[in-house]
Design a protein around this motif. Sequence first.
Motif, PDB file in Angstrom:
ATOM      1  N   VAL A  69      35.171  52.991  31.875  1.00 46.11           N
ATOM      2  CA  VAL A  69      34.062  52.381  31.142  1.00 46.11           C
ATOM      3  C   VAL A  69      34.562  51.245  30.256  1.00 46.11           C
ATOM      4  O   VAL A  69      33.842  50.270  30.022  1.00 46.11           O
ATOM      5  CB  VAL A  69      33.301  53.438  30.320  1.00 46.11           C
ATOM      6  N   ALA A  70      35.809  51.331  29.784  1.00 52.50           N
ATOM      7  CA  ALA A  70      36.349  50.272  28.921  1.00 52.50           C
ATOM      8  C   ALA A  70      36.415  48.936  29.642  1.00 52.50           C
ATOM      9  O   ALA A  70      36.138  47.882  29.050  1.00 52.50           O
ATOM     10  CB  ALA A  70      37.732  50.663  28.410  1.00 52.50           C
ATOM     11  N   VAL A  71      36.780  48.950  30.938  1.00 56.25           N
ATOM     12  CA  VAL A  71      36.979  47.690  31.670  1.00 56.25           C
ATOM     13  C   VAL A  71      35.770  47.308  32.521  1.00 56.25           C
ATOM     14  O   VAL A  71      35.808  46.272  33.189  1.00 56.25           O
ATOM     15  CB  VAL A  71      38.229  47.784  32.575  1.00 56.25           C
ATOM     16  N   SER A  72      34.709  48.108  32.513  1.00 57.64           N
ATOM     17  CA  SER A  72      33.538  47.811  33.344  1.00 57.64           C
ATOM     18  C   SER A  72      32.879  46.512  32.899  1.00 57.64           C
ATOM     19  O   SER A  72      32.403  46.409  31.759  1.00 57.64           O
ATOM     20  CB  SER A  72      32.533  48.958  33.252  1.00 57.64           C
ATOM     21  N   PRO A  73      32.803  45.487  33.749  1.00 52.38           N
ATOM     22  CA  PRO A  73      32.224  44.201  33.334  1.00 52.38           C
ATOM     23  C   PRO A  73      30.782  44.295  32.860  1.00 52.38           C
ATOM     24  O   PRO A  73      30.406  43.677  31.858  1.00 52.38           O
ATOM     25  CB  PRO A  73      32.345  43.338  34.592  1.00 52.38           C
ATOM     26  N   TRP A  74      29.951  45.051  33.581  1.00 50.76           N
ATOM     27  CA  TRP A  74      28.558  45.169  33.146  1.00 50.76           C
ATOM     28  C   TRP A  74      28.466  45.911  31.818  1.00 50.76           C
ATOM     29  O   TRP A  74      27.632  45.566  30.971  1.00 50.76           O
ATOM     30  CB  TRP A  74      27.717  45.855  34.206  1.00 50.76           C
ATOM     31  N   ALA A  75      29.298  46.923  31.623  1.00 50.58           N
ATOM     32  CA  ALA A  75      29.298  47.630  30.341  1.00 50.58           C
ATOM     33  C   ALA A  75      29.714  46.697  29.215  1.00 50.58           C
ATOM     34  O   ALA A  75      29.201  46.787  28.094  1.00 50.58           O
ATOM     35  CB  ALA A  75      30.227  48.842  30.399  1.00 50.58           C
ATOM     36  N   VAL A  76      30.637  45.772  29.500  1.00 48.91           N
ATOM     37  CA  VAL A  76      31.071  44.803  28.487  1.00 48.91           C
ATOM     38  C   VAL A  76      29.963  43.799  28.184  1.00 48.91           C
ATOM     39  O   VAL A  76      29.648  43.518  27.019  1.00 48.91           O
ATOM     40  CB  VAL A  76      32.350  44.076  28.957  1.00 48.91           C
ATOM     41  N   VAL A  77      29.346  43.248  29.237  1.00 52.09           N
ATOM     42  CA  VAL A  77      28.284  42.249  29.042  1.00 52.09           C
ATOM     43  C   VAL A  77      27.129  42.844  28.235  1.00 52.09           C
ATOM     44  O   VAL A  77      26.653  42.248  27.262  1.00 52.09           O
ATOM     45  CB  VAL A  77      27.792  41.715  30.404  1.00 52.09           C
ATOM     46  N   TYR A  78      26.675  44.030  28.636  1.00 58.31           N
ATOM     47  CA  TYR A  78      25.569  44.666  27.916  1.00 58.31           C
ATOM     48  C   TYR A  78      26.020  45.211  26.564  1.00 58.31           C
ATOM     49  O   TYR A  78      25.191  45.359  25.654  1.00 58.31           O
ATOM     50  CB  TYR A  78      24.965  45.800  28.755  1.00 58.31           C
ATOM     51  N   GLY A  79      27.292  45.484  26.431  1.00 57.47           N
ATOM     52  CA  GLY A  79      27.815  46.012  25.172  1.00 57.47           C
ATOM     53  C   GLY A  79      27.987  44.972  24.094  1.00 57.47           C
ATOM     54  O   GLY A  79      28.442  45.298  22.981  1.00 57.47           O
ATOM     55  N   GLY A 107      27.362  41.776  41.585  1.00 56.78           N
ATOM     56  CA  GLY A 107      26.258  40.972  41.070  1.00 56.78           C
ATOM     57  C   GLY A 107      26.570  40.220  39.801  1.00 56.78           C
ATOM     58  O   GLY A 107      25.697  39.504  39.279  1.00 56.78           O
ATOM     59  N   ILE A 108      27.792  40.316  39.278  1.00 52.81           N
ATOM     60  CA  ILE A 108      28.108  39.650  38.013  1.00 52.81           C
ATOM     61  C   ILE A 108      28.040  38.133  38.162  1.00 52.81           C
ATOM     62  O   ILE A 108      27.807  37.406  37.185  1.00 52.81           O
ATOM     63  CB  ILE A 108      29.513  40.079  37.517  1.00 52.81           C
ATOM     64  N   GLU A 109      28.196  37.636  39.390  1.00 50.50           N
ATOM     65  CA  GLU A 109      28.119  36.186  39.608  1.00 50.50           C
ATOM     66  C   GLU A 109      26.728  35.653  39.317  1.00 50.50           C
ATOM     67  O   GLU A 109      26.557  34.431  39.122  1.00 50.50           O
ATOM     68  CB  GLU A 109      28.538  35.837  41.035  1.00 50.50           C
ATOM     69  N   GLU A 110      25.719  36.527  39.270  1.00 42.13           N
ATOM     70  CA  GLU A 110      24.368  36.094  38.924  1.00 42.13           C
ATOM     71  C   GLU A 110      24.309  35.501  37.522  1.00 42.13           C
ATOM     72  O   GLU A 110      23.414  34.712  37.210  1.00 42.13           O
ATOM     73  CB  GLU A 110      23.402  37.274  39.026  1.00 42.13           C
ATOM     74  N   MET A 111      25.244  35.883  36.668  1.00 41.81           N
ATOM     75  CA  MET A 111      25.299  35.329  35.318  1.00 41.81           C
ATOM     76  C   MET A 111      25.527  33.820  35.336  1.00 41.81           C
ATOM     77  O   MET A 111      25.167  33.116  34.399  1.00 41.81           O
ATOM     78  CB  MET A 111      26.412  36.003  34.509  1.00 41.81           C
ATOM     79  N   ALA A 112      26.137  33.317  36.412  1.00 42.29           N
ATOM     80  CA  ALA A 112      26.407  31.883  36.520  1.00 42.29           C
ATOM     81  C   ALA A 112      25.238  31.103  37.093  1.00 42.29           C
ATOM     82  O   ALA A 112      25.328  29.878  37.235  1.00 42.29           O
ATOM     83  CB  ALA A 112      27.655  31.652  37.367  1.00 42.29           C
ATOM     84  N   GLY A 113      24.138  31.773  37.414  1.00 42.33           N
ATOM     85  CA  GLY A 113      22.965  31.073  37.914  1.00 42.33           C
ATOM     86  C   GLY A 113      23.269  30.291  39.177  1.00 42.33           C
ATOM     87  O   GLY A 113      23.930  30.782  40.101  1.00 42.33           O
ATOM     88  N   SER A 114      22.831  29.048  39.212  1.00 40.73           N
ATOM     89  CA  SER A 114      23.011  28.209  40.399  1.00 40.73           C
ATOM     90  C   SER A 114      24.461  27.812  40.620  1.00 40.73           C
ATOM     91  O   SER A 114      24.814  27.316  41.694  1.00 40.73           O
ATOM     92  CB  SER A 114      22.148  26.945  40.275  1.00 40.73           C
ATOM     93  N   LEU A 115      25.311  28.039  39.632  1.00 42.13           N
ATOM     94  CA  LEU A 115      26.725  27.685  39.755  1.00 42.13           C
ATOM     95  C   LEU A 115      27.587  28.879  40.159  1.00 42.13           C
ATOM     96  O   LEU A 115      28.780  28.920  39.892  1.00 42.13           O
ATOM     97  CB  LEU A 115      27.242  27.116  38.423  1.00 42.13           C
ATOM     98  N   LEU A 175      38.249  33.105  40.954  1.00 37.35           N
ATOM     99  CA  LEU A 175      38.777  34.468  41.009  1.00 37.35           C
ATOM    100  C   LEU A 175      39.305  34.774  42.406  1.00 37.35           C
ATOM    101  O   LEU A 175      38.798  34.242  43.396  1.00 37.35           O
ATOM    102  CB  LEU A 175      37.671  35.484  40.669  1.00 37.35           C
ATOM    103  N   PRO A 176      40.338  35.624  42.511  1.00 40.14           N
ATOM    104  CA  PRO A 176      40.786  36.058  43.841  1.00 40.14           C
ATOM    105  C   PRO A 176      39.710  36.891  44.524  1.00 40.14           C
ATOM    106  O   PRO A 176      38.887  37.530  43.856  1.00 40.14           O
ATOM    107  CB  PRO A 176      42.035  36.896  43.534  1.00 40.14           C
ATOM    108  N   ASN A 177      39.713  36.901  45.830  1.00 42.16           N
ATOM    109  CA  ASN A 177      38.672  37.595  46.582  1.00 42.16           C
ATOM    110  C   ASN A 177      38.990  39.091  46.678  1.00 42.16           C
ATOM    111  O   ASN A 177      39.436  39.607  47.714  1.00 42.16           O
ATOM    112  CB  ASN A 177      38.538  36.984  47.977  1.00 42.16           C
ATOM    113  N   LEU A 178      38.738  39.784  45.571  1.00 42.21           N
ATOM    114  CA  LEU A 178      38.939  41.237  45.534  1.00 42.21           C
ATOM    115  C   LEU A 178      37.619  41.969  45.308  1.00 42.21           C
ATOM    116  O   LEU A 178      37.607  43.107  44.836  1.00 42.21           O
ATOM    117  CB  LEU A 178      39.922  41.594  44.409  1.00 42.21           C
ATOM    118  N   TRP A 179      36.526  41.336  45.677  1.00 42.47           N
ATOM    119  CA  TRP A 179      35.217  41.933  45.431  1.00 42.47           C
ATOM    120  C   TRP A 179      34.999  43.208  46.226  1.00 42.47           C
ATOM    121  O   TRP A 179      34.133  44.022  45.880  1.00 42.47           O
ATOM    122  CB  TRP A 179      34.112  40.909  45.731  1.00 42.47           C
ATOM    123  N   TRP A 180      35.776  43.401  47.283  1.00 41.08           N
ATOM    124  CA  TRP A 180      35.653  44.624  48.075  1.00 41.08           C
ATOM    125  C   TRP A 180      36.015  45.861  47.249  1.00 41.08           C
ATOM    126  O   TRP A 180      35.625  46.984  47.603  1.00 41.08           O
ATOM    127  CB  TRP A 180      36.540  44.542  49.314  1.00 41.08           C
TER     128      TRP A 180
END
Length: 465
Positions: free
Chosen positions: A122-132, A258-266, A274-279
């Motif tokens: 939970v400490a490193v979860s990106p969505w938990a950080v953004v919402y936190g 889905g974190i890339e949605e934060m960048a909108g059209s960019l 970022l390296p391609n480790l989305w898998w």
Amino acid sequence: TAFERDRWGHVGVLAILALALTLRMGWPTLAEFKRDEAKVVRAALAIAYEGDLPVEGVAASIAVSNLPLFLYLMAIPLRLCRDPVAAVLCVGFLNGVAVWACYVFGRTCFGRTAGLIAAFLVAVSPWAVVYGRKIWSQNLPLVTLAFFAALSAALVRGKRWALVGACIALAALVGLHLGGLAFVPILLLALLLYRRQVAWKPLLVGGVFCILALAPYVIHDARHGWRNVQGLLRYGSGEAQYSWDALRYAFSLTGSTGIEEMAGSLYREYLAGLPNLWWLNGAMMGLLGAALVYAVALVVRGPQERRRVVSLLLLWFFVPVTLQTRHTAPVQRHYFILLYPVQFLLIAIMLADLLAYCRARLAQAYRFAVMTLVILLLVWGVWQVAVVGRVFAFMAQHPTTGGYGIPLRYPRLAAQAAQRLAGDSEIIVLGMGMDPLFDETPAVFEALLFGHPHRFADGRWALPL
């Protein structure tokens, strides 16, 4: 020795807590600051400095007003400092401490290894950080953990008066955000499942506290034609549809999907850094799926005490998801903040039990299993921290992407510059719209220029001379 094991355990907890607090409290001016956040800050400033005592909070996305507990909570740091940065730091601190609370809950119910793994995830979860880091009316995982810790103490460990704490925590969850109503059926189902462990006197006392806490809001609503109750009824009785969105969001919140949605059209530019480790997100969601199956198996065949705790965790996960499976309005990812950190607890239980099995049955493979798990967790953690760091860096460079809200840094600098230039004179803010209740720019600067004479003009119609 036991002392050495405890010492390294304490070091691990402190390192995880430091990481969680850094990600949630660091770079506070890069937190989003749009209309929703600004309205919370302005209402909290009114409590702190103008003597306002609201019985309603800011409006939810379903056109119903939340309860005001979050506003009173934010009034505390803003009383110490009017700068919205104080509110960002307060929210970040509370959500950082929730990581420590996750460790304590996991260690108490399932052992230290499970607690450490859950806290790290939970400490490193990106969505938990953004919402936190967001200063909007929301569920706080720290309060959610307090609710389940009290419920577990009452129904599993026989501490009957802990039910009072569970009821108070439930009132706080509802008071923070109406999404907390999802915990009402969780409490009722838990009491029904383990009714033999329920002490009615503590439950009655807790119910009285809960009713008293919610009474001002209910009475106010009754005096105004049950506006909020009718809004909730309209929301629940509207034309409904079924979808898998709720379950999809519940799984996606384990990682950075889905974190890339934060960048909108960019978003392509964001991904290119970022390296391609989305898998790896898919791998973590697969772990959650396996953990849910394992949790069901524990409920069916596990030891009685453990069975009850795991049953509570399954209620925590499935009840909010089920309630949003049939929905009358589009389901949003942030509706499931109230799940944190149950996904990570379920995964941690499975992994900790796997290590325990290796230690008991496969002694020669145990050290290899530990090292493999540590390496995999570190790879996951470094990747997720990189994703979060990329969000911060990208939003500093591209503050108007349309996904992530404009960071606090930019309007704050504009407000500070205007105050320096104006001295004691009035500041006129030209923007689109003039009403802080509905328009973005007036809402933001109504909070940032609090205490300084100012007014708003619509730049599309006003002519500055």
